[in-house]
Design an enzyme around this catalytic site. Structure first.
Site, PDB file in Angstrom:
ATOM      1  N   HIS A  48      31.711  49.609  46.928  1.00 38.27           N
ATOM      2  CA  HIS A  48      32.887  49.706  46.062  1.00 38.27           C
ATOM      3  C   HIS A  48      32.549  50.335  44.706  1.00 38.27           C
ATOM      4  CE1 HIS A  48      36.731  48.591  44.363  1.00 38.27           C
ATOM      5  NE2 HIS A  48      37.086  47.974  45.475  1.00 38.27           N
ATOM      6  N   GLU A  98      35.861  54.430  49.054  1.00 44.09           N
ATOM      7  CA  GLU A  98      35.359  53.317  49.869  1.00 44.09           C
ATOM      8  C   GLU A  98      35.468  53.720  51.334  1.00 44.09           C
ATOM      9  OE1 GLU A  98      37.646  49.746  48.510  1.00 44.09           O
ATOM     10  OE2 GLU A  98      38.174  51.096  46.902  1.00 44.09           O
TER      11      GLU A  98
HETATM   12  C1  BGC Z   1      41.614  47.763  46.637  1.00 42.84           C
HETATM   13  C2  BGC Z   1      42.366  47.596  45.334  1.00 42.84           C
HETATM   14  C3  BGC Z   1      41.732  46.495  44.549  1.00 42.84           C
HETATM   15  C4  BGC Z   1      40.269  46.826  44.335  1.00 42.84           C
HETATM   16  C5  BGC Z   1      39.515  45.731  43.613  1.00 42.84           C
HETATM   17  C6  BGC Z   1      40.204  48.107  46.308  1.00 42.84           C
HETATM   18  O1  BGC Z   1      39.464  48.250  47.489  1.00 42.84           O
HETATM   19  O2  BGC Z   1      42.189  48.721  47.491  1.00 42.84           O
HETATM   20  O3  BGC Z   1      43.719  47.313  45.584  1.00 42.84           O
HETATM   21  O4  BGC Z   1      42.368  46.331  43.315  1.00 42.84           O
HETATM   22  O5  BGC Z   1      39.651  47.040  45.567  1.00 42.84           O
HETATM   23  O6  BGC Z   1      39.648  44.543  44.288  1.00 42.84           O
END
Ligand code: BGC
Length: 348
Positions: free
Chosen positions: A177, A312
């Site tokens: 992430h 991601e």
């Molecule tokens: C999600 C978002 C979220 C972020 C942090 C992402 O993968 O799609 O909606 O705010 O992660 O949690």
């Protein structure tokens, strides 16, 4: 190539978190911490040779523990959302932790991201993390062991290899992430970054960010990045999908063109270029829409809206409930294996 390890901090339960630094001969340094098998920072030169960290996150464990939006973290066993936190597999219904709006299971309630992983220096340019999730955690069944190996190459590639095996049938979806900002600082947002992505379709969502089941053509919409376009040009277009997510927070269905990166992002002032390659079917383009400046990140800078973008790589969100999406089901003993590469370079 050089690799080193140092103390990063102690968890509230006393476990030590370590920082691993890998540098190549081109002034590129990849830093990792074993909390969340996190990509902590990536230092790269701009076109003038100035070296900056091109990831958004935290300087200390305190930030990671108290304010994280998954900055740099590995997410598993199921990255992204599962509707109502439930799914059925082999005729059995599973109820997961509903950590978003008391309804949805997002990023498996942070289990893998919040865990302190075991780590070994696997080579002079690689670190391998491993973590075992006990049967029943967050409602998932089966003991699952995951490994994530990061390698920095002399041709400036960060290679992330995921592998995982569970002793019961389960669903799996691992991602990283990391939020990038090719300016090298959160001082300005990423709306001027130019994005190109080989994706002819994307996955529309409902008000809870759950896929509606439709796979929609990007053609003629703000989601068409087949020709390069800045992230910001259409982000505030009058498009229901952008309004629902406050920007891009959608899965793109990758076309996987032979010999081409799946996505290429350029930042014109620094000249930095980031190319992403993956073998997974999708990628969540998330433009940091829910960041709001209330959290202080690296260098004392507030992490503002759109301070970074995430690519991601993943199975499509809510795949366990969507029979028409590529399957994320793995049989007991069957290996999940996937590689994502982020390659950095500069362009005049
Ligand atoms: C999600 C978002 C979220 C972020 C942090 C992402 O993968 O799609 O909606 O705010 O992660 O949690």
């Amino acid at each position: 190539m050089a690799i080193s390890v140092s103390h990063y901090g102690f968890m509230p339960d006393g476990k030590e978190v370590k920082l691993y630094s890998i540098s190549n001969n081109n002034d590129v340094t990849l830093q990792l911490i074993n909390l969340g098998a996190t990509l902590q920072s990536l230092y790269t030169p701009d076109k003038y040779g100035r070296v900056n960290d091109i990831t958004i996150g935290f300087d200390s464990l305190y930030g990671h523990l108290n304010f994280t939006d998954y900055q740099g973290k590995v997410v598993g066993r199921y990255a992204n959302r599962i509707a109502n936190g439930s799914f059925s597999l082999g005729g059995k219904k599973y109820q997961l932790t509903q950590n978003e709006k008391d309804k949805t299971c997002l990023h498996s309630a942070g289990e893998f991201s919040d865990a302190v992983w075991d780590a070994i220096i696997a080579d002079d340019n690689a670190v391998e993390f491993s973590y075992t999730s006990p049967d029943g955690t967050s409602g998932f069944e089966g003991n699952l062991t995951a490994k994530v190996r990061y390698t920095l190459t002399e041709d400036n590639k960060v290679v992330i290899e995921y592998s995982a095996v569970c002793d019961k049938d389960t669903v799996m979806n691992f991602t990283n992430h990391v939020y990038f900002n090719l300016n090298g600082s959160a001082m300005s947002d990423v709306l001027d970054h130019e994005m190109q992505m080989n994706a002819s379709h994307y996955v529309p969502i409902d008000a809870d960010s759950i896929p509606t089941g439709e796979i929609r053509e990007v053609k003629g919409t703000a989601f068409d990045f087949n020709a390069p376009c800045t992230i910001g040009k259409r982000i505030y277009d009058n498009d229901e999908q952008l309004t629902l997510a406050r920007g891009y927070d959608h899965n793109f269905c990758l076309s996987h063109k032979e010999g081409e990166a799946d996505a290429t992002v350029k930042e014109p002032v620094s000249g930095r270029v980031l190319k992403m390659y993956t073998d997974l079917p999708g990628v969540q383009l998330y433009t940091g829409n829910f960041l709001d400046g209330s959290v202080v990140g690296k260098g004392g800078m507030p992490i503002v809206k759109h301070a970074g973008f995430c690519l991601e790589t993943q199975f499509y969100p809510d795949s366990p409930n969507q029979p028409d999406f590529p399957s994320c089901v793995f049989k007991a003993g069957e290996e999940f294996k996937s590689t994502t590469v982020f390659a950095v370079s500069v362009e005049e």
